[in-house]
Structures are given as C-alpha cells and as structure tokens.
Design a protein around this motif. Structure first.
Motif, mmCIF file in Angstrom:
data_model
loop_
_atom_site.group_PDB
_atom_site.id
_atom_site.type_symbol
_atom_site.label_atom_id
_atom_site.label_comp_id
_atom_site.label_asym_id
_atom_site.label_seq_id
_atom_site.Cartn_x
_atom_site.Cartn_y
_atom_site.Cartn_z
ATOM 1 N N GLY A 63 -19.762 1.165 12.434
ATOM 2 C CA GLY A 63 -19.315 1.651 13.727
ATOM 3 C C GLY A 63 -17.939 1.164 14.150
ATOM 4 N N ALA A 64 -17.193 0.569 13.249
ATOM 5 C CA ALA A 64 -15.855 0.076 13.589
ATOM 6 C C ALA A 64 -14.861 1.222 13.645
ATOM 7 C CB ALA A 64 -15.393 -0.947 12.556
ATOM 8 N N THR A 65 -13.867 1.071 14.498
ATOM 9 C CA THR A 65 -12.797 2.069 14.565
ATOM 10 C C THR A 65 -11.586 1.634 13.758
ATOM 11 O OG1 THR A 65 -11.994 1.051 16.600
ATOM 12 C CG2 THR A 65 -13.488 2.940 16.823
ATOM 13 N N SER A 66 -11.479 0.326 13.495
ATOM 14 C CA SER A 66 -10.370 -0.180 12.692
ATOM 15 C C SER A 66 -10.794 -1.444 11.960
ATOM 16 C CB SER A 66 -9.141 -0.442 13.554
ATOM 17 O OG SER A 66 -9.440 -1.361 14.574
ATOM 18 N N PHE A 67 -10.016 -1.797 10.940
ATOM 19 C CA PHE A 67 -10.293 -3.006 10.184
ATOM 20 C C PHE A 67 -8.988 -3.592 9.680
ATOM 21 C CE2 PHE A 67 -10.089 0.343 7.084
ATOM 22 C CZ PHE A 67 -9.595 -0.227 5.917
ATOM 23 N N GLN A 68 -8.998 -4.899 9.460
ATOM 24 C CA GLN A 68 -7.819 -5.607 8.967
ATOM 25 C C GLN A 68 -8.236 -6.405 7.734
ATOM 26 O OE1 GLN A 68 -6.308 -8.682 11.534
ATOM 27 N NE2 GLN A 68 -4.260 -8.532 10.664
ATOM 28 N N ILE A 69 -7.631 -6.085 6.586
ATOM 29 C CA ILE A 69 -7.938 -6.805 5.359
ATOM 30 C C ILE A 69 -7.316 -8.196 5.457
ATOM 31 C CG2 ILE A 69 -7.639 -6.878 2.858
ATOM 32 C CD1 ILE A 69 -7.591 -3.799 2.919
ATOM 33 N N ILE A 70 -8.150 -9.223 5.265
ATOM 34 C CA ILE A 70 -7.655 -10.594 5.370
ATOM 35 C C ILE A 70 -7.575 -11.288 4.017
ATOM 36 C CG2 ILE A 70 -8.277 -10.916 7.788
ATOM 37 C CD1 ILE A 70 -10.812 -12.335 6.860
ATOM 38 N N SER A 71 -8.242 -10.738 3.000
ATOM 39 C CA SER A 71 -8.098 -11.294 1.662
ATOM 40 C C SER A 71 -8.484 -10.253 0.621
ATOM 41 C CB SER A 71 -8.946 -12.551 1.481
ATOM 42 O OG SER A 71 -10.308 -12.219 1.409
ATOM 43 N N ALA A 72 -7.833 -10.361 -0.528
ATOM 44 C CA ALA A 72 -8.146 -9.519 -1.681
ATOM 45 C C ALA A 72 -7.749 -10.305 -2.924
ATOM 46 C CB ALA A 72 -7.395 -8.201 -1.608
ATOM 47 N N SER A 73 -8.637 -10.344 -3.893
ATOM 48 C CA SER A 73 -8.331 -11.063 -5.123
ATOM 49 C C SER A 73 -9.208 -10.534 -6.244
ATOM 50 C CB SER A 73 -8.556 -12.565 -4.940
ATOM 51 O OG SER A 73 -9.915 -12.823 -4.676
ATOM 52 N N GLY A 74 -8.908 -10.997 -7.439
ATOM 53 C CA GLY A 74 -9.713 -10.632 -8.586
ATOM 54 C C GLY A 74 -8.863 -10.139 -9.729
ATOM 55 N N ASN A 75 -9.523 -9.989 -10.850
ATOM 56 C CA ASN A 75 -8.875 -9.502 -12.053
ATOM 57 C C ASN A 75 -9.891 -8.647 -12.793
ATOM 58 O OD1 ASN A 75 -6.724 -9.280 -13.721
ATOM 59 N ND2 ASN A 75 -6.988 -11.242 -14.737
ATOM 60 N N ASN A 76 -9.702 -7.358 -12.803
ATOM 61 C CA ASN A 76 -10.639 -6.385 -13.361
ATOM 62 C C ASN A 76 -11.932 -6.258 -12.550
ATOM 63 O OD1 ASN A 76 -8.966 -5.613 -15.481
ATOM 64 N ND2 ASN A 76 -9.668 -7.329 -16.722
ATOM 65 N N HIS A 77 -12.078 -7.042 -11.529
ATOM 66 C CA HIS A 77 -13.174 -6.923 -10.568
ATOM 67 C C HIS A 77 -12.619 -7.468 -9.253
ATOM 68 C CE1 HIS A 77 -17.666 -7.752 -9.473
ATOM 69 N NE2 HIS A 77 -17.115 -6.805 -8.732
ATOM 70 N N LEU A 78 -12.220 -6.561 -8.371
ATOM 71 C CA LEU A 78 -11.550 -6.961 -7.137
ATOM 72 C C LEU A 78 -12.557 -7.240 -6.028
ATOM 73 C CD1 LEU A 78 -8.637 -4.364 -7.115
ATOM 74 C CD2 LEU A 78 -8.594 -6.720 -7.922
ATOM 75 N N TYR A 79 -12.245 -8.242 -5.223
ATOM 76 C CA TYR A 79 -13.051 -8.620 -4.069
ATOM 77 C C TYR A 79 -12.168 -8.565 -2.832
ATOM 78 C CZ TYR A 79 -15.936 -10.644 -7.741
ATOM 79 O OH TYR A 79 -16.693 -10.831 -8.862
ATOM 80 N N GLY A 80 -12.703 -8.092 -1.729
ATOM 81 C CA GLY A 80 -11.924 -8.046 -0.501
ATOM 82 C C GLY A 80 -12.766 -8.376 0.710
ATOM 83 N N THR A 81 -12.095 -8.911 1.721
ATOM 84 C CA THR A 81 -12.725 -9.253 2.984
ATOM 85 C C THR A 81 -11.887 -8.666 4.108
ATOM 86 O OG1 THR A 81 -13.497 -11.338 2.032
ATOM 87 C CG2 THR A 81 -13.532 -11.172 4.428
ATOM 88 N N ALA A 82 -12.545 -8.157 5.125
ATOM 89 C CA ALA A 82 -11.842 -7.557 6.257
ATOM 90 C C ALA A 82 -12.553 -7.884 7.560
ATOM 91 C CB ALA A 82 -11.730 -6.049 6.095
ATOM 92 N N VAL A 83 -11.776 -7.997 8.616
ATOM 93 C CA VAL A 83 -12.309 -8.140 9.971
ATOM 94 C C VAL A 83 -12.408 -6.737 10.539
ATOM 95 C CG1 VAL A 83 -11.918 -9.108 12.258
ATOM 96 C CG2 VAL A 83 -11.243 -10.398 10.232
ATOM 97 N N ILE A 84 -13.525 -6.418 11.192
ATOM 98 C CA ILE A 84 -13.680 -5.085 11.773
ATOM 99 C C ILE A 84 -13.597 -5.171 13.299
ATOM 100 C CG2 ILE A 84 -14.926 -4.099 9.841
ATOM 101 C CD1 ILE A 84 -17.534 -4.563 11.362
ATOM 102 N N TYR A 85 -13.036 -4.109 13.881
ATOM 103 C CA TYR A 85 -12.829 -4.037 15.334
ATOM 104 C C TYR A 85 -13.408 -2.740 15.873
ATOM 105 C CZ TYR A 85 -9.434 -7.679 14.309
ATOM 106 O OH TYR A 85 -8.831 -8.814 13.872
ATOM 107 N N LYS A 86 -13.801 -2.810 17.115
ATOM 108 C CA LYS A 86 -14.316 -1.623 17.811
ATOM 109 C C LYS A 86 -13.637 -1.482 19.141
ATOM 110 C CE LYS A 86 -18.653 0.670 18.446
ATOM 111 N NZ LYS A 86 -20.079 0.572 18.306
#
Length: 86
Positions: A63-86
């Motif tokens: 139900g978020a209207t926007s998100f901000q990626i705060i981290s991304a890493s990996g090599n051949n398997h990427l992982y990401g984290t984001a904060v979501i906003y409403k």
C-alpha cells in the motif's frame, strides 16, 4: 466477436489500472509522507533494474505510494532494502 472485443478492452483497462497503483522510487523523503516500514527483496543476476522492480512491486503490495532504496549489494544474487512511505 463483440464479446471478444469487450474482453480485450476489459483486460487492457485492468492492466492500466494496476500500473497506476505502482509505488514510485524517490531519492529523498516525500513532503508529508509517513514512513510505513522497511522491505527487502532479492533477485538472481546482476540486473539492478530487476531489483528496483521487485522492490517497487513489494512496496505497492503493502500500500505504499513511494519508496526509497537504502541499500543494494550482491554479486550474481542482488539484495536490496527500501523504506516505504504512504
């Protein structure tokens, strides 16, 4: 033939409405937005666009209207984290 045309029209409008519900990636916290939480996603491969798409889908699913990626890493398997906003 009319029924087929109506069915195709309904599918097109349904797909268009889902596209408008997608969360938008932002680089800064939106004005008057409230933080809803943090989401994580992972994708196989080195495609950052796929990771961004996965995070956008998860954000919209919560139900978020926007998100901000705060981290991304990996090599051949990427992982990401984001904060979501409403």
């Amino acid at each position: 033939m009319k029924n087929l045309t109506k069915a195709i029209t309904a599918i097109v409008f349904t797909a268009a409405s889902f596209a408008t519900l997608a969360a938008t990636e932002v680089s800064t916290v939106p004005v008057n937005a409230q933080r809803q939480g943090v989401i994580n996603a992972s994708v196989f491969g080195n495609n950052l666009d796929e990771l961004q798409k996965s995070l956008a889908e998860k954000a919209a699913g919560q139900g978020a209207t926007s998100f901000q990626i705060i981290s991304a890493s990996g090599n051949n398997h990427l992982y990401g984290t984001a904060v979501i906003y409403k």
